[in-house]
Design an enzyme around this catalytic site. Sequence first.
Site, PDB file in Angstrom:
ATOM      1  N   THR A  12       0.681  -1.106   0.100  1.00 34.50           N
ATOM      2  CA  THR A  12       0.069  -0.038  -0.071  1.00 34.50           C
ATOM      3  C   THR A  12       0.970   1.110  -0.099  1.00 34.50           C
ATOM      4  OG1 THR A  12      -1.668  -1.189   1.198  1.00 34.50           O
ATOM      5  CG2 THR A  12      -1.847   1.238   1.283  1.00 34.50           C
ATOM      6  N   ASP A  56       1.464  -6.433  -4.640  1.00 35.79           N
ATOM      7  CA  ASP A  56       0.592  -6.424  -3.357  1.00 35.79           C
ATOM      8  C   ASP A  56       1.038  -7.654  -2.520  1.00 35.79           C
ATOM      9  OD1 ASP A  56      -2.562  -5.875  -2.403  1.00 35.79           O
ATOM     10  OD2 ASP A  56      -1.821  -7.601  -1.426  1.00 35.79           O
ATOM     11  N   ASP A  89      -0.068  -7.122   4.538  1.00 36.32           N
ATOM     12  CA  ASP A  89      -0.571  -8.385   4.595  1.00 36.32           C
ATOM     13  C   ASP A  89       0.042  -9.642   5.015  1.00 36.32           C
ATOM     14  OD1 ASP A  89      -2.825  -6.909   4.046  1.00 36.32           O
ATOM     15  OD2 ASP A  89      -3.206  -7.527   2.084  1.00 36.32           O
ATOM     16  N   GLN A 274      -4.605 -21.988  18.608  1.00 39.59           N
ATOM     17  CA  GLN A 274      -5.042 -20.874  17.944  1.00 39.59           C
ATOM     18  C   GLN A 274      -5.201 -19.713  18.742  1.00 39.59           C
ATOM     19  OE1 GLN A 274      -9.349 -22.575  16.872  1.00 39.59           O
ATOM     20  NE2 GLN A 274      -8.289 -24.128  16.133  1.00 39.59           N
ATOM     21  N   CYS A 275      -5.010 -19.586  20.025  1.00 38.04           N
ATOM     22  CA  CYS A 275      -4.915 -18.353  20.821  1.00 38.04           C
ATOM     23  C   CYS A 275      -3.623 -17.774  20.481  1.00 38.04           C
ATOM     24  CB  CYS A 275      -4.526 -18.931  22.204  1.00 38.04           C
ATOM     25  SG  CYS A 275      -6.193 -19.805  22.929  1.00 38.04           S
TER      26      CYS A 275
END
Length: 340
Positions: A12, A56, A89, A274-275
Amino acid sequence: MQNIFIIYTGGTIGMVKDPDTGTFVPFDFELIARNLPDLARLNYRLTVHSFTPIIDSSNMKPSIWLEMAQIIKDNYEHYDGFVILHGSDTMSFSASILSFMLEGLQKPVILSGSQLPIGEIRTDARENMMTALEIASAKENGKAIIQEVCILFDNKLFRGNRSFKYNSAKFEAFRSPNYPVLAEAGIHINYNREALLDNTDKEFILHTELDNRVGVLKLFPGISPDFIRAILDADVRSIVMETFGSGNTMTDEWFLDMLAAAVKNGKNILDISQCKVGSVELGRYETSQGLKAIGVLNGYDMTFEAAVTKLMYLQGQFDDQESVAYWVEKNIRGELTVND
Ligand code: ASP
């Protein structure tokens, strides 16, 4: 005068709005230089390498990581520091893999970018880039203060392989909850000295072998055996298994049998949580006790980005399952905290 090498990959920071479609598309480094006249006032000698095409960062891939790492190696002796302008990203993936590829780094490699293009009035690009340049040139007693791969965003410096993008809307796009911020920029740049890597006595080595045969199994209540089998049967050497809480999974026999068979068939299964905060602790609960016994590996407090890229790196180094399994549980670039 400091010599700083800027690698411009896209993102960006240097994008403009396509007048026909209204979407943001990457633009060349001239746009950044035009919008940042202060660059010419800096007391650094800047060299810019622009990628073709500029991208990008959702289009990031291992061949571009190799190119970036090779550019750093080729210019290593002649520059005091490196700034990589990169889309946010996938910035944490690139920072993580570079940390593994560039062993014994004694100079700063700072990735940065922005949430708003440099041409926008309220852009965060100017501050991010200027601070990244300052950190890339910072020295003390003739030695670089930062000797590792970092991300600079919104006045905070993170260890690259501890960071992840957590916010797509705020300027504060990155966090590294499992490791302290390395520096904060206000009126002064305050370095968190105790948290920094010191590679002074190490040899700088570039590793260019990567093997991307890595898969991901994210667990959820109700996940079907067929789906799990499809993942475990895929043509990969390792699977990052994203588990619950402190590394817990279902205890169904069919599930543990499937994992055990995959490990026996030569696949490494790495347990990460996943935490976003905290660490895997195999055996803390009954729901993770069986995993260790069947050879599931402990990912401790590694980020998903660090886990995936570390496996690509280790698989490039070693052909055998055991060596990859051994090293993935070790702290090799400050990417994990072993807590047992
Ligand atoms: N999509 C952009 C990229 O990653 C987002 C950004 O640069 O912040 O290239």
